[in-house]
Each structure stands twice: as C-alpha cells, then as structure tokens.
Scaffold this active site. Structure first.
Site, PDB file in Angstrom:
ATOM      1  N   HIS A 107       0.827  -1.216   0.000  1.00 34.06           N
ATOM      2  CA  HIS A 107       0.000   0.000   0.000  1.00 34.06           C
ATOM      3  C   HIS A 107       0.857   1.260   0.000  1.00 34.06           C
ATOM      4  CE1 HIS A 107      -2.445   3.274   1.663  1.00 34.06           C
ATOM      5  NE2 HIS A 107      -3.483   2.647   1.138  1.00 34.06           N
ATOM      6  N   ASP A 108       1.823   1.328   0.909  1.00 32.57           N
ATOM      7  CA  ASP A 108       2.689   2.508   0.996  1.00 32.57           C
ATOM      8  C   ASP A 108       4.005   2.303   0.241  1.00 32.57           C
ATOM      9  OD1 ASP A 108       0.742   3.385   2.706  1.00 32.57           O
ATOM     10  OD2 ASP A 108       1.990   3.395   4.514  1.00 32.57           O
ATOM     11  N   THR A 109       4.194   1.129  -0.325  1.00 29.91           N
ATOM     12  CA  THR A 109       5.499   0.797  -0.936  1.00 29.91           C
ATOM     13  C   THR A 109       5.300   0.356  -2.385  1.00 29.91           C
ATOM     14  OG1 THR A 109       5.323  -1.442  -0.019  1.00 29.91           O
ATOM     15  CG2 THR A 109       6.530   0.189   1.296  1.00 29.91           C
TER      16      THR A 109
END
Ligand SMILES: *[C@@H]1O[C@H](CO)[C@@H](O)[C@H](O)[C@H]1NC(C)=O
Ligand SMILES: *[C@@H]1O[C@H](CO)[C@@H](O)[C@H](O)[C@H]1NC(C)=O
Ligand SMILES: *[C@@H]1O[C@H](CO)[C@@H](O)[C@H](O)[C@H]1NC(C)=O
Ligand SMILES: *[C@@H]1O[C@H](CO)[C@@H](O)[C@H](O)[C@H]1NC(C)=O
Ligand SMILES: *[C@@H]1O[C@H](CO)[C@@H](O)[C@H](O)[C@H]1NC(C)=O
Ligand SMILES: *[C@@H]1O[C@H](CO)[C@@H](O)[C@H](O)[C@H]1NC(C)=O
Ligand SMILES: *[C@@H]1O[C@H](CO)[C@@H](O)[C@H](O)[C@H]1NC(C)=O
Ligand SMILES: *[C@@H]1O[C@H](CO)[C@@H](O)[C@H](O)[C@H]1NC(C)=O
Ligand SMILES: *[C@@H]1O[C@H](CO)[C@@H](O)[C@H](O)[C@H]1NC(C)=O
Ligand SMILES: *[C@@H]1O[C@H](CO)[C@@H](O)[C@H](O)[C@H]1NC(C)=O
Ligand SMILES: *[C@H]1O[C@H](CO)[C@@H](O)[C@H](O)[C@H]1NC(C)=O
Ligand SMILES: CC(=O)N[C@H]1CO[C@H](CO)[C@@H](O)[C@@H]1O
Length: 465
Positions: A225-227
C-alpha cells in the site's frame, strides 16, 4: 485548514521520506513474536479439529494492495510462487477503493461504500463468519500491527523501518480489517478474540492452533500500500516462502489464496494477480486458470468446499462468484460463464447502507438464492424483507443527516481478552436465534419498504450524533 495542511505535510514527509524504503523484517521470522507488534500474546487459540472439506480442510487468504496485474507478473518472486501453484489470470476486485473490497470479501456486498471512511456495519449484516461458525469451521483473522485485541481505530507507532524517525508511522488501518467493520463480529467478545495480530499468529502457528479459515492482512508497507512490488516481493520471501514449508501452516489439505484488494489503474478492468498455493493444489503446480473470478469467489468456493449455505448476496450470484475450477471439478460444481464479462471497476454508483447520498437500509438477502455449497440462506438477525430493487434511496447529505453507519459504536475494551459493547447488544442476533431458513416465496422478492424502522434508525443516528 492549518491542521489539515500540517497533517498532510506530515503525511507526505513521513511517507515520502521513505516512499520506497527497503524492506526490513518486523520480526526475526514469520512465526517469531516481536516488539514491533505492540500487543503481547495472551495465549494461543484453542486447537479445534478441522472439518473435512470436499477439496481442502484449511483455507488461508492473504491480502496485498493496489497493484496492477502486469506489475506483479514482472516480479520474479511472484513468478516463482506461480510455479508452485495455480495462477488465476482473470481474478478481479469488485470495486474501488480498498475498504469496500475488504468488506465484500466477508459480507458478500459492499453496501454502496465508495471510499475508505469510518464505517461500522449494523449487526444485521451477516458475514462468512456466521456460516463458518454454524458449521463448526474454526476461523481467525491476523492483522499485522493491530496493537491489541479489541482495538477499533487506526494505529500509529514507532517507525521500525526508519528508527531515527521521530514521526510515528501508521502501519495498521481499520479500513483493511473488515471484521472490525462488521458489528455482527466486533460487538461479540468471543468473535473479537479471533481478530488477532501477528504476535498471536506466531503463537497460534507454533501451537498448531491455526484455525481452518484464516484471513491475513499484512501491514501498510508489507502489503505494498505505501510501498511497491519490490518491497512486497521481499516481504513474501521473508513471510510466505518459509511458511509454505511449515506443516503448521501448509499441509496436504491447505489452500492458500494470495491476492490483491484492487488494481492500481481505475480506468481498466479490476484484474489482480492472484495465486492458489498450498498442498491442496500440489497436482496443479505451474498451471494457469483464466476463469473469471472476483472476491466473491473466495466466499462461494469456501461455501462449496464445506457445504455452508449462503449469505444470499453476491456470494450466490453465479455471474461473479465462480468456484475455483480445480475445486469445481472435484465437487461437480458448474460455473456460469457469461457472454459479457462484468466490469468490476465501477464505484460510487450503487445505493446501500454505506452510501450517504443514496442511502437505503440493510436489505434482506435474496431468500431464494442457492449458493455454490447448496443449503439455506443465512437469515439470522434479519427483521425485514425489504429488497434493494424496491427501496427508494434517500440523500442523507442533502437532508443534513448523519449516516448511522459512519458513527463509531465505541465498543469498549474491558479486559485483555474481553471486549463488550453496550449500545447495540440488544439488537444482536441471540444464539437461540441462530437458525437459517429458506423462503418459500420463490424468486419474487417482496418489497415492504420499512419506512417506520428507517425513521427510527435515522432518529437514533441524529440523537447519537
Ligand atoms: C521500488 O522502490 C525501490 C526503492 O526506491 C526501488 O529501488 C525499486 O526499483 C522500486 N521497484 C519498482 C518495481 O519500481
Ligand atoms: C523491529 O524491526 C526492525 C527492522 O527489521 C528490527 O531492526 C528490530 O529489531 C525490530 N524490533 C523488535 C523489537 O523486534
Ligand atoms: C493428508 O495427509 C494426511 C496425513 O499424512 C492423510 O491422513 C490424509 O489422508 C492426506 N489428505 C489428502 C487429501 O491427501
Ligand atoms: C473500467 O474499465 C473499462 C475497461 O478497461 C473502461 O473502459 C472503463 O472506462 C473503466 N471505467 C471507469 C469508471 O474508469
Ligand atoms: C450479478 O452480477 C452481475 C454482474 O455484476 C450483475 O449485473 C447482476 O445484477 C447481479 N445479480 C444480482 C441478483 O445481484
Ligand atoms: C476441469 O475439468 C475440465 C473438463 O474435464 C478440464 O478441461 C479442465 O482442465 C479442468 N480444470 C482443472 C483446473 O482441473
Ligand atoms: C462427480 O461426478 C462424478 C461422475 O459423475 C462422480 O463419479 C463423482 O462421485 C462426483 N463427485 C462428487 C463430489 O459428487
Ligand atoms: C437491519 O437493521 C436496520 C436497523 O435496525 C433496519 O432498518 C433494517 O430493516 C434491517 N434490515 C434487515 C434486512 O433486517
Ligand atoms: C445529495 O445531496 C448533495 C447535497 O445537496 C448533493 O450535492 C448531491 O449531488 C446529492 N447526491 C445525489 C446522488 O443526488
Ligand atoms: C494481553 O493482556 C494484557 C494485560 O491484560 C493487555 O494489556 C494486552 O493488551 C493483551 N494483549 C493482547 C494482544 O490482547
Ligand atoms: C455500553 O454502552 C452504553 C452506552 O454508552 C453504556 O451505558 C454501557 O455501560 C456500556 N456497557 C458496557 C458493558 O460497557
Ligand atoms: C473513544 C472513541 O473512539 N470515541 C469515539 C466515539 O464515537 C464518536 C462518534 O463517531 C467519535 O467522535 C469518538 O471519537
């Protein structure tokens, strides 16, 4: 405004300082407990006998985030895993963005939800958990970095990828935990104990206490999600690859579904790279299956495996809920192939209890539905037979009303393993009410718009807000 800008810049700084941090393991091993997981384990789940299924006796699903099919396909880790199982090339999310996909994967619908806001689905929204418990199939969800049992918000903690950072990092978010979003689970203490974190996962696996139906949500960096796909590939090498060889996780009767909640490109069909792994598909290593599947297929396949009955929502809609073909061949289930493949990238169109501008109450299941497992429609807790087609949506926003489904029910943690609400316990299905029935009304769905109960419901919402 200033606060918003501040938090936005903090968010951008916090994330962009490490938009693409290198993967680092949150624990020494996938079955090791870790201080990075905040909540200590308070004992493993009881070991429950596995109920034999037609194709497997354990089903484990692992949810990754926001990645296009081609992006995952380009990863050598995903290719390596594909050679160990079945690659599903036409498996799809059901809408955008994340939260409605997670909710759909246990409740068979996303109730008009079209964003990642705070929702608490009323107690009469049934889920796969009801069906599993009715048939004694043990279950649990493991939510990485959820701080402790009973926690119902988002959680920011020390940034373990960048220990020098002073900014807490939000590794765990409620929107990826559909179990806490459904009051039929979150307001029942015994069920709340089965919404667990990764320290609990480590202890449960080591104790051979992993249940028969398992739902795993990695944290916001490990799920991509954040990567990005490089990071999630490293996480899979750390987490899943060794677990495939751990007999307490994977054995000859285990099916593992590795999937993504949705793709990244909303302008194309919502196809996500999905694998079936585990001992249950050891005869199919390196094969490809191009059947049209969606997240509803994980519901229907499990129902087919254990003969669970159905929720009577999209889980019993054969157009969108094909059973995994290797399994359908074993159970003689016939999948429906529609001429036109439905688009699964639509969002913000359907009415539902989560659609404030197109609000309708929780509608009754399709009482005459027959799911892939046969058996009755689960109707416990249903008090109305109003159907979607015959309900006029209300624009709550226009009326200045607060949608009750957006109000935090404020369940209170009472002790380490007990979580009891107060407000809605009277509306919970009692255990004596756990009974399923199949309507004799045939295919005509009765429409009795529950005007009075709708007004009472909204009035409650106004009083509470
Ligand atoms: C993911 O991010 C890392 C770190 O910035 C970078 O090295 C890698 O190339 C990225 N992967 C892809 C597929 O873009
Ligand atoms: C948390 O994870 C980091 C990164 O891998 C690791 O260096 C650290 O030892 C971990 N902390 C604990 C308490 O396990
Ligand atoms: C799996 O292995 C166990 C123990 O070796 C055996 O009893 C069981 O029949 C096997 N199940 C299948 C489906 O092969
Ligand atoms: C959904 O995907 C289809 C097929 O790629 C595309 O034609 C359509 O424009 C997309 N819909 C939206 C709302 O982006
Ligand atoms: C079944 O799914 C298709 C495709 O999304 C949809 O058009 C149809 O309305 C659904 N049927 C029911 C009864 O919900
Ligand atoms: C299922 O059976 C059909 C018809 O016998 C066959 O063509 C297909 O390859 C089988 N699929 C799988 C995944 O076993
Ligand atoms: C499936 O059909 C075949 C052939 O008719 C039959 O031999 C087999 O017992 C059936 N399997 C199940 C699980 O019903
Ligand atoms: C679910 O509960 C709400 C609130 O009590 C009620 O308005 C609605 O009619 C119920 N739906 C069903 C299908 O029982
Ligand atoms: C609902 O009402 C709001 C506020 O009046 C309006 O902006 C919005 O377009 C309406 N939505 C629908 C679906 O009619
Ligand atoms: C375990 O119990 C302790 C003490 O009651 C509590 O603080 C902690 O949150 C519990 N941990 C979990 C994971 O529930
Ligand atoms: C449940 O919530 C109600 C209303 O907030 C409160 O009065 C009651 O004490 C709570 N019950 C428990 C057991 O926490
Ligand atoms: C402690 C807690 O979570 N309180 C919340 C209860 O619900 C209201 C309404 O949604 C929130 O504003 C509170 O923050």
């Amino acid at each position: 405004m200033i606060l918003t800008l501040l938090s936005m810049s903090l968010a951008i700084f916090g994330v962009s300082g490490q938009t693409n941090p290198a993967f680092a393991p949150p624990a020494v091993c996938p079955v090791c407990t870790s201080g990075n997981y905040t909540g200590q384990n308070n004992g493993s789940l009881p070991i429950q006998p596995r109920v034999p299924g037609k194709a497997y006796s354990r089903f484990i699903q692992i949810w990754l985030e926001n990645t296009d099919f081609e992006t995952a396909q380009a990863s050598t880790t995903f290719s390596k895993l594909a050679s160990e199982g079945i690659l599903l090339t036409n498996y799809n999310g059901v809408t955008h963005p994340s939260e409605p996909n997670y909710v759909a994967s246990i409740a068979g619908d996303f109730f008009g939800m079209s964003d990642d806001s705070f929702y608490a689905l009323p107690p009469n929204v049934s889920t796969q958990v009801d069906l599993l418990e009715l048939h004694n199939v043990s279950w649990a969800t493991y939510q990485e970095n959820m701080p402790y049992i009973g926690f119902s918000g988002d959680y920011a903690q020390k940034n373990y990828l960048d220990p020098s950072s002073k900014v807490p990092y939000t590794y765990y978010k409620r929107k990826h935990n559909p179990f806490i979003i459904c009051d039929s689970i979150a307001s029942v203490p015994a069920r709340m104990n089965r919404i667990r974190n990764f320290n609990d996962f480590a202890v449960d696996v080591n104790a051979s206490a992993l249940p028969s139906w398992v739902y795993i949500t990695p944290n916001l960096v490990n799920d991509a999600h954040d990567t990005n796909v490089t990071f999630v590939s490293a996480w899979l090498e750390y987490f899943l690859v060794p677990l495939l060889n751990n007999p307490n996780f994977n054995d000859n009767e285990t099916l593992i579904l590795l999937t993504f909640d949705e793709n990244e490109d909303y302008k194309s069909q919502n196809t996500v790279y999905t694998l079936l792994l585990g001992g249950a598909v050891s005869d199919y290593k390196g094969t490809i299956d191009s059947t049209f599947y969606t997240h509803y297929s994980s519901l229907s396949s499990v129902q087919n495996n254990w003969g669970l009955g159905t929720l009577g929502r999209q889980d019993s809609n054969a157009t969108v809920a094909s059973v995994f073909q290797f399994q359908a061949n074993m159970t003689n289930h016939t999948n429906v192939v529609s001429d036109v493949t439905p688009l699964m990238n639509l969002t913000g169109i359907l009415p539902g209890v989560c659609a404030s501008q197109r609000w309708i109450p929780v509608t009754a299941p399709e009482m005459s539905a027959i799911g892939a497992g046969g058996g009755p429609v689960f109707t416990s807790g249903i008090t109305s037979n109003v159907s979607c087609e015959n309900t006029t949506p209300i624009n709550l926003t226009d009326m200045g009303l607060v949608n009750p489904a957006t109000i935090n029910p404020n369940y209170t943690m009472l002790s380490s393993n007990t979580k009891v609400n107060a407000t809605s316990s009277s509306t919970l299905p009692s255990s004596s009410a756990i009974a399923s029935s199949k309507s004799s009304a045939g295919h005509v769905r009765l429409c009795l718009p529950a005007v009075s109960s709708t007004i009472v419901y909204l009035l409650c919402a106004i009083l509470l807000s």
